[in-house]
Design an enzyme around this catalytic site. Structure first.
Site, PDB file in Angstrom:
ATOM      1  N   ARG A  48      14.760 -40.135 -31.859  1.00  0.00           N
ATOM      2  CA  ARG A  48      13.826 -39.994 -30.734  1.00  0.00           C
ATOM      3  C   ARG A  48      13.951 -41.162 -29.749  1.00  0.00           C
ATOM      4  O   ARG A  48      13.612 -41.046 -28.578  1.00  0.00           O
ATOM      5  CB  ARG A  48      12.383 -39.836 -31.250  1.00  0.00           C
ATOM      6  CG  ARG A  48      11.332 -39.819 -30.144  1.00  0.00           C
ATOM      7  CD  ARG A  48      10.022 -39.129 -30.526  1.00  0.00           C
ATOM      8  NE  ARG A  48       9.539 -39.498 -31.840  1.00  0.00           N
ATOM      9  CZ  ARG A  48       8.930 -40.644 -32.145  1.00  0.00           C
ATOM     10  NH1 ARG A  48       8.713 -41.543 -31.216  1.00  0.00           N
ATOM     11  NH2 ARG A  48       8.522 -40.876 -33.377  1.00  0.00           N
ATOM     12  N   TYR A 100       9.609 -25.479  -7.099  1.00  0.00           N
ATOM     13  CA  TYR A 100       9.845 -24.761  -8.353  1.00  0.00           C
ATOM     14  C   TYR A 100       8.495 -24.553  -9.043  1.00  0.00           C
ATOM     15  O   TYR A 100       7.743 -25.511  -9.247  1.00  0.00           O
ATOM     16  CB  TYR A 100      10.794 -25.570  -9.251  1.00  0.00           C
ATOM     17  CG  TYR A 100      11.041 -24.886 -10.581  1.00  0.00           C
ATOM     18  CD1 TYR A 100      11.848 -23.756 -10.661  1.00  0.00           C
ATOM     19  CD2 TYR A 100      10.449 -25.343 -11.741  1.00  0.00           C
ATOM     20  CE1 TYR A 100      12.059 -23.117 -11.870  1.00  0.00           C
ATOM     21  CE2 TYR A 100      10.654 -24.701 -12.962  1.00  0.00           C
ATOM     22  CZ  TYR A 100      11.457 -23.587 -13.013  1.00  0.00           C
ATOM     23  OH  TYR A 100      11.657 -22.953 -14.204  1.00  0.00           O
ATOM     24  N   ASP A 172      14.735 -32.847  -6.770  1.00  0.00           N
ATOM     25  CA  ASP A 172      15.180 -31.844  -7.734  1.00  0.00           C
ATOM     26  C   ASP A 172      16.426 -31.210  -7.118  1.00  0.00           C
ATOM     27  O   ASP A 172      16.340 -30.403  -6.195  1.00  0.00           O
ATOM     28  CB  ASP A 172      14.080 -30.810  -7.981  1.00  0.00           C
ATOM     29  CG  ASP A 172      14.485 -29.757  -9.018  1.00  0.00           C
ATOM     30  OD1 ASP A 172      15.693 -29.599  -9.258  1.00  0.00           O
ATOM     31  OD2 ASP A 172      13.579 -29.091  -9.564  1.00  0.00           O
ATOM     32  N   LYS A 197      21.032 -25.320 -16.205  1.00  0.00           N
ATOM     33  CA  LYS A 197      21.634 -24.492 -15.179  1.00  0.00           C
ATOM     34  C   LYS A 197      23.123 -24.837 -15.032  1.00  0.00           C
ATOM     35  O   LYS A 197      23.876 -24.632 -15.956  1.00  0.00           O
ATOM     36  CB  LYS A 197      20.848 -24.669 -13.872  1.00  0.00           C
ATOM     37  CG  LYS A 197      19.309 -24.596 -14.068  1.00  0.00           C
ATOM     38  CD  LYS A 197      18.807 -23.247 -14.525  1.00  0.00           C
ATOM     39  CE  LYS A 197      17.351 -23.241 -14.928  1.00  0.00           C
ATOM     40  NZ  LYS A 197      16.412 -23.722 -13.936  1.00  0.00           N
TER      41      LYS A 197
HETATM   42  C1  LIG Z   1      15.099 -24.186 -13.954  1.00  0.00           C
HETATM   43  C2  LIG Z   1      14.618 -25.185 -12.990  1.00  0.00           C
HETATM   44  C3  LIG Z   1      13.775 -26.216 -13.405  1.00  0.00           C
HETATM   45  C4  LIG Z   1      13.250 -26.315 -14.825  1.00  0.00           C
HETATM   46  O1  LIG Z   1      14.259 -26.543 -15.752  1.00  0.00           O
HETATM   47  P1  LIG Z   1      14.158 -26.033 -17.299  1.00  0.00           P
HETATM   48  O2  LIG Z   1      15.418 -26.554 -17.882  1.00  0.00           O
HETATM   49  O3  LIG Z   1      14.049 -24.541 -17.251  1.00  0.00           O
HETATM   50  O4  LIG Z   1      12.929 -26.650 -17.872  1.00  0.00           O
HETATM   51  C5  LIG Z   1      13.385 -27.146 -12.462  1.00  0.00           C
HETATM   52  N1  LIG Z   1      13.790 -27.060 -11.179  1.00  0.00           N
HETATM   53  C6  LIG Z   1      14.602 -26.072 -10.746  1.00  0.00           C
HETATM   54  C7  LIG Z   1      15.006 -26.044  -9.313  1.00  0.00           C
HETATM   55  C8  LIG Z   1      15.033 -25.097 -11.638  1.00  0.00           C
HETATM   56  O5  LIG Z   1      15.818 -24.114 -11.206  1.00  0.00           O
END
Ligand SMILES: *Cc1c(COP(=O)(O)O)cnc(C)c1O
Length: 377
Positions: A48, A100, A172, A197
């Site tokens: 952790r 998001y 982000d 992603k």
């Molecule tokens: C999917 C996504 C997130 C969240 O990510 P997770 O891995 O699903 O928790 C945050 N910001 C954007 C732009 C996303 O597409």
């Protein structure tokens, strides 16, 4: 070295590999032997607190973004909530109006308890951002291109504006990846990526990364986030870190195909009589096309479009697709489509006739034919 090279080679030397294997080992151990003097451990202690695979990935992401530190967390939202919990109580944040939905959800659910207030603002309008800044604003939260409207905000201009007010800028950059948007070099303090992603890239691993810039504020935030991650426990598993790092190695070549296909499909959809609007920064008609051209190294593999008609018609189009899979998430090799409003739920502000397309790396002719037949009726 260039980012494409770093994506493959950075972080290797942080792994203690006794075999000389070209592929990195996965270290699953949750605990590590202390040296005879218990006060001194071997450098690793408890998973952790950090493990070799997370540290290797973090070193790679730090190098790739020209940052000062990175943290890999269990999911993108674990990374986002870690960052939010690291902000001082009483902080005010500015969020994009089409942020998001998960990030907005965290703040709507926990913001009050964590002592955080926020306003939503159109981040494509710097004057609106300037007007919305308050004396207690601590964080400007950008998302570019945004999910699901693909709005592009000016990272350099907004970071400068924020810095003048002592406000940290977080971006982000999940849609853009570290290769298409040089977030920290443009002046932002933190880049956030859902590694689930494009970085993972194969719809088989979850992760979220924070990459911190070299400024004093960013470094202090990085230290606080590192301490808090130990405490809150949102670490990623070693296997997840390993898979994300494996994905990172092919990111550059995957992206070339993602964006080539996305541009071709955006152009096809823009000409189609059954389509009301296409949102893709690579189209000259996109409201921030020039900014995207200047700011990004390619327009990415994400687009969204509004079908002519209502919610039911949009859902019907998605339902008729045969090759393109109707599923949430994005950034992987296979093309995915989704009716975004349904995924976001009742709080959604997304247009009812909008479908979001994550363009994969299949042959573009097969993707185009599938869309053609689904739109034919
Ligand atoms: C999917 C996504 C997130 C969240 O990510 P997770 O891995 O699903 O928790 C945050 N910001 C954007 C732009 C996303 O597409």
């Amino acid at each position: 070295m260039h980012p494409q090279t770093l994506a493959i080679h950075a972080g290797k030397d942080t792994l203690d590999d006794r075999t000389g294997g070209v592929a990195a080992p996965i270290v699953l151990s949750t605990t590590f032997t202390h040296s005879p003097d218990v006060a001194e451990h071997c450098g690793w202690m408890y998973q952790r607190y950090g493990d070799p695979n997370a540290v290797a990935l973090e070193a790679a992401l730090t190098a790739l973004e020209s940052g000062s530190a990175a943290l890999h967390c269990a999911t993108g939202l674990a990374a986002a909530s870690l960052l939010l919990q690291a902000l001082p109580e009483g902080s005010h944040l500015l969020l994009p109006d089409d942020c998001y939905f998960g990030v907005r959800g965290i703040l709507e659910t926990f913001g009050h308890r964590w002592g955080l207030a926020f306003d939503r603002v159109d981040m494509t309008d710097p004057d609106a951002v300037r007007a919305a800044l308050r004396p207690e604003t601590r964080c400007l939260w950008l998302e570019t291109p945004s999910n699901p409207l693909l709005k592009v905000s000016d990272v350099a201009a907004l970071s400068t504006l924020a810095r003048e007010r002592g406000v940290l800028t977080v971006v982000d950059a999940t849609f853009a990846t570290p290769l298409l948007l040089r977030t920290l070099e443009l002046g932002a303090d933190v880049a956030l990526h859902s590694c689930t992603k494009y970085l993972g890239g194969h719809s088989d691993v979850m992760g979220g990364a924070l990459v911190f810039g070299g400024g004093e504020g960013a470094r202090a935030l990085a230290r606080r986030c590192a301490d808090l991650r130990k405490l809150l426990g949102g670490t990623a598993s070693p296997f997840a870190s390993w898979l994300v790092q494996r994905g990172l190695k092919t990111l550059a070549c995957r992206l070339e195909v993602h964006q080539r296909n996305a541009l071709a499909l955006a152009q096809f959809l823009a000409r189609h009589p059954g389509i009301e609007a296409v949102h893709y920064p690579g189209l000259p008609g996109h409201p921030q096309h020039r900014l995207a051209t200047r700011q990004m190294h390619g327009y990415g593999g994400m687009l969204s479009f509004q079908v002519r008609g209502d919610r039911a018609r949009a859902i019907a189009v998605a339902g008729r697709l045969q090759l393109i899979t109707n599923a949430t998430s994005l950034g992987a090799v296979e093309t995915l489509i989704e009716h975004r409003q349904s995924s976001e739920g009742p709080q959604s502000t997304t247009p009812a006739n909008l479908l979001r397309l994550s363009v994969g790396i299949e042959h573009v002719d097969d993707l185009r034919s599938d869309l053609e037949q689904a739109l034919a009726e």
